[in-house]
Scaffold this active site. Structure first.
Site, mmCIF file in Angstrom:
data_model
loop_
_atom_site.group_PDB
_atom_site.id
_atom_site.type_symbol
_atom_site.label_atom_id
_atom_site.label_comp_id
_atom_site.label_asym_id
_atom_site.label_seq_id
_atom_site.Cartn_x
_atom_site.Cartn_y
_atom_site.Cartn_z
ATOM 1 N N CYS A 157 7.094 -4.728 -16.925
ATOM 2 C CA CYS A 157 6.664 -3.413 -16.435
ATOM 3 C C CYS A 157 7.683 -2.754 -15.514
ATOM 4 O O CYS A 157 7.570 -1.559 -15.230
ATOM 5 C CB CYS A 157 5.339 -3.531 -15.712
ATOM 6 S SG CYS A 157 3.998 -3.774 -16.864
HETATM 7 N N1 CO8 Z 1 -16.068 -4.956 -22.174
HETATM 8 C C1 CO8 Z 1 -17.160 -5.311 -21.446
HETATM 9 N N2 CO8 Z 1 -17.140 -6.242 -20.469
HETATM 10 C C2 CO8 Z 1 -15.972 -6.860 -20.223
HETATM 11 C C3 CO8 Z 1 -14.800 -6.572 -20.942
HETATM 12 C C4 CO8 Z 1 -14.882 -5.577 -21.959
HETATM 13 N N3 CO8 Z 1 -13.812 -5.234 -22.689
HETATM 14 N N4 CO8 Z 1 -13.798 -7.339 -20.470
HETATM 15 C C5 CO8 Z 1 -14.301 -8.089 -19.495
HETATM 16 N N5 CO8 Z 1 -15.624 -7.819 -19.338
HETATM 17 C C6 CO8 Z 1 -16.557 -8.417 -18.371
HETATM 18 C C7 CO8 Z 1 -16.072 -9.767 -17.884
HETATM 19 O O1 CO8 Z 1 -16.497 -10.809 -18.746
HETATM 20 C C8 CO8 Z 1 -16.726 -9.867 -16.519
HETATM 21 O O2 CO8 Z 1 -18.055 -10.274 -16.673
HETATM 22 P P1 CO8 Z 1 -18.740 -11.257 -15.575
HETATM 23 O O3 CO8 Z 1 -18.699 -10.478 -14.270
HETATM 24 O O4 CO8 Z 1 -20.093 -11.467 -16.131
HETATM 25 O O5 CO8 Z 1 -17.870 -12.482 -15.525
HETATM 26 C C9 CO8 Z 1 -16.734 -8.428 -16.029
HETATM 27 O O6 CO8 Z 1 -16.630 -7.612 -17.210
HETATM 28 C C10 CO8 Z 1 -15.585 -8.142 -15.089
HETATM 29 O O7 CO8 Z 1 -14.365 -8.640 -15.674
HETATM 30 P P2 CO8 Z 1 -12.996 -8.677 -14.933
HETATM 31 O O8 CO8 Z 1 -13.149 -9.353 -13.614
HETATM 32 O O9 CO8 Z 1 -11.919 -9.186 -15.865
HETATM 33 O O10 CO8 Z 1 -12.761 -7.094 -14.731
HETATM 34 P P3 CO8 Z 1 -11.855 -6.309 -13.739
HETATM 35 O O11 CO8 Z 1 -12.716 -5.355 -13.014
HETATM 36 O O12 CO8 Z 1 -10.936 -7.172 -12.934
HETATM 37 O O13 CO8 Z 1 -10.934 -5.469 -14.748
HETATM 38 C C11 CO8 Z 1 -8.691 -5.477 -15.583
HETATM 39 C C12 CO8 Z 1 -10.068 -6.110 -15.651
HETATM 40 C C13 CO8 Z 1 -8.819 -4.032 -16.070
HETATM 41 C C14 CO8 Z 1 -7.744 -6.247 -16.486
HETATM 42 C C15 CO8 Z 1 -8.194 -5.477 -14.121
HETATM 43 O O14 CO8 Z 1 -8.330 -6.751 -13.549
HETATM 44 C C16 CO8 Z 1 -6.744 -5.053 -13.996
HETATM 45 O O15 CO8 Z 1 -6.338 -3.987 -14.414
HETATM 46 N N6 CO8 Z 1 -5.932 -5.865 -13.321
HETATM 47 C C17 CO8 Z 1 -4.521 -5.537 -13.135
HETATM 48 C C18 CO8 Z 1 -3.828 -6.001 -14.319
HETATM 49 C C19 CO8 Z 1 -2.446 -5.464 -14.425
HETATM 50 O O16 CO8 Z 1 -2.034 -4.495 -13.848
HETATM 51 N N7 CO8 Z 1 -1.706 -6.125 -15.202
HETATM 52 C C20 CO8 Z 1 -0.405 -5.695 -15.477
HETATM 53 C C21 CO8 Z 1 -0.182 -6.053 -16.848
HETATM 54 S S1 CO8 Z 1 1.054 -5.136 -17.565
HETATM 55 C C22 CO8 Z 1 2.558 -5.840 -17.305
HETATM 56 O O17 CO8 Z 1 2.835 -6.448 -16.340
HETATM 57 C C23 CO8 Z 1 3.546 -5.665 -18.408
HETATM 58 C C24 CO8 Z 1 3.544 -6.814 -19.301
HETATM 59 C C25 CO8 Z 1 4.396 -6.529 -20.453
HETATM 60 C C26 CO8 Z 1 3.785 -5.551 -21.441
HETATM 61 C C27 CO8 Z 1 2.874 -6.203 -22.390
HETATM 62 C C28 CO8 Z 1 2.623 -5.336 -23.600
HETATM 63 C C29 CO8 Z 1 1.716 -5.967 -24.601
#
Ligand code: CO8
Length: 374
Positions: A157
């Site tokens: 990123c």
């Molecule tokens: N639909 C419905 N429910 C869902 C879904 C879904 N799709 N996904 C998860 N849930 C549920 C989970 O099971 C969980 O349920 P429970 O509470 O019962 O356990 C609940 O929703 C909450 O889940 P999370 O804790 O996972 O949810 P978050 O609020 O943390 O959101 C995110 C998830 C959006 C992923 C968030 O944590 C986030 O954005 N974090 C930052 C991540 C980030 O910035 N990463 C950077 C990655 S990019 C990068 O570095 C580049 C890499 C190279 C590129 C790659 C290209 C392919």
């Protein structure tokens, strides 16, 4: 008058095809239902977990993403494929990633009022390149008719900001007269569309930036690069084990660990304070107060991250004018996100206005550039 290093043009190439949250979730849920039916016995025996459904409402609330662009939509929503279908091109044809890069580069050259003759260094910097060699940058260099040299860089990123720092240093040292930094982010082939935690996160796009000396600059919208700052800190919380050595390990080259995967919660918690501290330290070391910033072109991974980072620094919510959001339309486009924000939101700034481009992501890697409108 002393010369400075400037960003004199930016180009944004957006794919024609997009996928809304609703379309994506409809496909994922149909696949999950099919998977659960096919594996009913193993699920009932407790050997494997049933695939839970995804929802558009969760995606938008958790990330701010409403849709994403894809280079190839074909195959992505097909529940018997769940990955894009790219046309095979022979070695004599322009490669997919070079095609994206060239389109963005041409726009950046036009914006900077430059031609190929004004450039002597091409950096293609992104999260993945579709092959190791010859470098995509050299293919782009040849297609644009640029003399000099090109090379590829991978910093996930932060590839764009780290590439820009290399370009700024090259202009400062006088080893280059004009640099194109291009970010063809073809992320969709690495997305696990069968993983509900990450199937919605990424989109495809290409951005490009022209960096040169103020002495050669004739652009109407140029920015002095006041300072650049890059930092990395090793973390496995965002990872892909995709690589050329898989062939020698006899592992499944398409296994989930060979695709993007992350511990999103941990990333959120760890990267937000790192990015906020990074920006504050960078500004302070240049005698600039947070309140002096007119614009924050932040990495576009998650709207809640951006709100948290700007609030931590400003002590209040940043307005959309101060910290524009593009991820609702583009999703996370790896290193291109902050450059898309810059491309779409810089022309209204007045001479002397200060802004910061900042990326943060896998590595972890954080990169920032403090810019001042000329
Ligand atoms: N639909 C419905 N429910 C869902 C879904 C879904 N799709 N996904 C998860 N849930 C549920 C989970 O099971 C969980 O349920 P429970 O509470 O019962 O356990 C609940 O929703 C909450 O889940 P999370 O804790 O996972 O949810 P978050 O609020 O943390 O959101 C995110 C998830 C959006 C992923 C968030 O944590 C986030 O954005 N974090 C930052 C991540 C980030 O910035 N990463 C950077 C990655 S990019 C990068 O570095 C580049 C890499 C190279 C590129 C790659 C290209 C392919």
């Amino acid at each position: 008058m002393n010369s400075s290093v400037v960003i004199s043009g930016v180009g944004l190439w957006t794919p024609e095809n997009s996928i809304s949250n609703e379309e994506l979730v409809e496909s994922y849920n149909a696949w999950a239902e099919y998977f659960n039916q096919q594996n009913q016995a193993a699920i009932e025996a407790g050997e494997i977990d049933a695939k839970p459904p995804s929802t558009p409402a969760f995606i938008e609330k958790a990330s701010g993403i409403k849709s994403r662009y894809v280079y190839s939509k074909e195959g992505v929503l097909d529940i018997h494929r769940m990955r894009p279908l790219l046309e095979i091109r022979d070695d004599g044809q322009v490669s997919h990633q070079a095609e994206m890069a060239i389109a963005a580069a041409k726009k950046a050259l036009t914006a900077a009022n430059k031609t190929a003759a004004d450039i002597d260094m091409v950096i293609v910097s992104c999260a993945y390149t579709q092959r190791s060699y010859p470098a995509i940058a050299i293919e782009v260099q040849a297609a644009l008719g640029i003399e000099g040299f090109g090379f590829d860089m991978l910093v996930a990123c932060s590839a764009a900001t780290f590439g820009l720092e290399r370009a700024v240093d090259a202009i400062k040292c006088g080893t280059s007269k004009g640099v194109l930094v291009i970010n063809p982010e073809l992320t969709s082939p690495q997305v696990n569309f069968m993983d509900r935690d990450s199937h919605f996160i990424f989109g495809d796009v290409a951005t490009a930036v022209v960096v040169e000396s103020s002495e050669s600059c004739t652009s109407a919208h140029a920015f002095d690069v006041v300072s650049t700052k890059c930092v990395t800190s090793y973390s496995n919380n965002i990872r892909s084990n995709f690589g050329y050595t898989t062939r020698a390990t006899d592992e499944d080259p398409y296994a989930a660990d060979k695709l993007f995967h992350q511990n999103g919660r941990k990333v959120f918690k760890e990267v937000c304070p790192m990015a906020a501290d990074h920006i504050e330290t960078h500004l302070r070391s240049n005698g600039i107060q947070v309140a002096d910033l007119k614009r924050w072109w932040l990495h576009q991974a998650n709207i809640n991250m951006n709100l948290l980072i700007s609030k931590r620094l400003l002590g209040r919510d940043a307005t959309l004018e101060e910290a524009p959001i593009v991820l609702d339309e583009y999703a996370n486009t790896a290193s291109a996100g902050s450059i898309i924000a810059f491309a779409k939101h810089h022309e209204d700034l007045a001479a002397g206005d200060i802004g910061v481009i900042c990326s943060f992501g896998a590595g972890y890697s954080i990169g920032s550039l403090i810019l001042k409108k000329r």
